[in-house]
Design a protein around this motif. Structure first.
Motif, PDB file in Angstrom:
ATOM      1  N   TYR A 107       0.666  -1.244   0.019  1.00  0.00           N
ATOM      2  CA  TYR A 107       0.043   0.016   0.011  1.00  0.00           C
ATOM      3  C   TYR A 107       0.829   1.221  -0.222  1.00  0.00           C
ATOM      4  O   TYR A 107       0.635   2.202  -0.519  1.00  0.00           O
ATOM      5  N   LEU A 110       2.211   1.895  -3.279  1.00  0.00           N
ATOM      6  CA  LEU A 110       1.227   2.254  -4.430  1.00  0.00           C
ATOM      7  C   LEU A 110       0.859   3.855  -3.970  1.00  0.00           C
ATOM      8  O   LEU A 110       0.626   4.552  -4.826  1.00  0.00           O
ATOM      9  N   HIS A 111       0.768   3.982  -2.682  1.00  0.00           N
ATOM     10  CA  HIS A 111       0.444   5.423  -2.285  1.00  0.00           C
ATOM     11  C   HIS A 111       1.625   6.400  -2.635  1.00  0.00           C
ATOM     12  O   HIS A 111       1.396   7.633  -3.314  1.00  0.00           O
ATOM     13  N   LYS A 115      -1.099   5.852  -7.073  1.00  0.00           N
ATOM     14  CA  LYS A 115      -2.197   4.846  -7.731  1.00  0.00           C
ATOM     15  C   LYS A 115      -3.329   4.679  -6.693  1.00  0.00           C
ATOM     16  O   LYS A 115      -4.189   4.304  -6.938  1.00  0.00           O
ATOM     17  N   THR A 116      -3.465   5.077  -5.214  1.00  0.00           N
ATOM     18  CA  THR A 116      -4.495   4.770  -4.595  1.00  0.00           C
ATOM     19  C   THR A 116      -5.605   6.166  -4.616  1.00  0.00           C
ATOM     20  O   THR A 116      -5.116   6.958  -4.806  1.00  0.00           O
ATOM     21  N   ASP A 117      -6.673   5.762  -4.214  1.00  0.00           N
ATOM     22  CA  ASP A 117      -7.884   6.668  -3.991  1.00  0.00           C
ATOM     23  C   ASP A 117      -7.144   7.959  -3.143  1.00  0.00           C
ATOM     24  O   ASP A 117      -7.512   8.926  -3.470  1.00  0.00           O
ATOM     25  N   GLU A 118      -6.628   7.397  -2.076  1.00  0.00           N
ATOM     26  CA  GLU A 118      -6.088   8.447  -0.918  1.00  0.00           C
ATOM     27  C   GLU A 118      -5.102   9.345  -1.503  1.00  0.00           C
ATOM     28  O   GLU A 118      -5.176  10.407  -1.204  1.00  0.00           O
TER      29      GLU A 118
END
Length: 155
Positions: A107, A110-111, A115-118
Motif C-alpha cells: 500500500y 502504491l501510495h 495510484k491509491t484513492d487516498e
C-alpha cells in the motif's frame, strides 16, 4: 499451673576447626591427587583392558543394541543445521502478521506512486493549496507594487 519450657539448642557452644587441622587435610588431599596422577599416567595403556574387565556379568561378552537406549552425543556448533528451524511451518498468527506487513508495504508503495484513492485525493488537495498560495503570492506582489506606486506619486 506452670508451663514447662522446651530446651533450645540456640545457646550451645560452637565448634570451630583448628587451622592446623585444615592445613593437614589440605596436605592429604594434595598427596592423594599427586598419587592419582602418577598412577593414571603409568596405567594409561591398560585403560581399555580395565574397562572390558570391569563390566559386570556377561556384559563384556555380549554387545546388545537397545533401540530404546539413547546415547547423547556432543554436537559441534558448525554441525548444527539452522535451516531445519527455518523450514518449520509458521503459526497462524505469525503468518497473518507477515501478510499484514507485506500488505502495508504494498500500500505504501502504491501510495507513493499515486495510484491509491487516498493518494489521488491528497494530490488534488495539494494542487488546490498550491494554486491558492500562488494566487495569494500574486495578490501580495500586486499590493506591494501598488503601495510603491502610491509612494512614488506622493513624492
Amino acid at each position: 499451673m506452670s508451663k514447662a519450657k522446651k530446651k533450645s539448642h540456640k545457646g550451645q557452644h560452637r565448634h570451630f576447626t583448628n587451622p592446623e587441622e585444615i592445613a593437614a587435610q589440605m596436605r592429604e588431599e594434595a598427596n592423594k591427587n599427586t598419587w592419582r596422577e602418577t598412577r593414571d599416567s603409568d596405567d594409561s595403556d591398560s585403560d581399555s583392558e580395565d574397562e572390558m574387565q570391569s563390566r559386570k556379568g556377561v556384559e563384556g561378552l555380549i554387545e546388545i543394541e537397545n533401540p530404546n537406549r539413547v546415547t547423547h552425543k556432543m554436537k559441534k556448533a558448525s554441525e548444527l543445521d539452522t535451516t531445519s528451524e527455518a523450514k518449520a511451518p509458521l503459526t497462524r498468527r505469525e503468518r497473518e502478521e507477515i501478510e499484514k506487513q507485506q500488505a502495508r508495504l504494498r500500500y505504501q508503495k502504491l501510495h507513493a506512486e499515486g495510484k491509491t484513492d487516498e493518494a489521488r485525493a491528497d494530490l488534488a488537495r495539494l494542487a488546490l493549496i498550491r494554486k491558492q498560495r500562488e494566487d495569494a503570492a500574486k495578490k501580495r506582489d500586486e499590493e506591494k507594487k501598488a503601495r510603491e506606486a502610491a509612494k512614488a506619486k506622493k513624492k
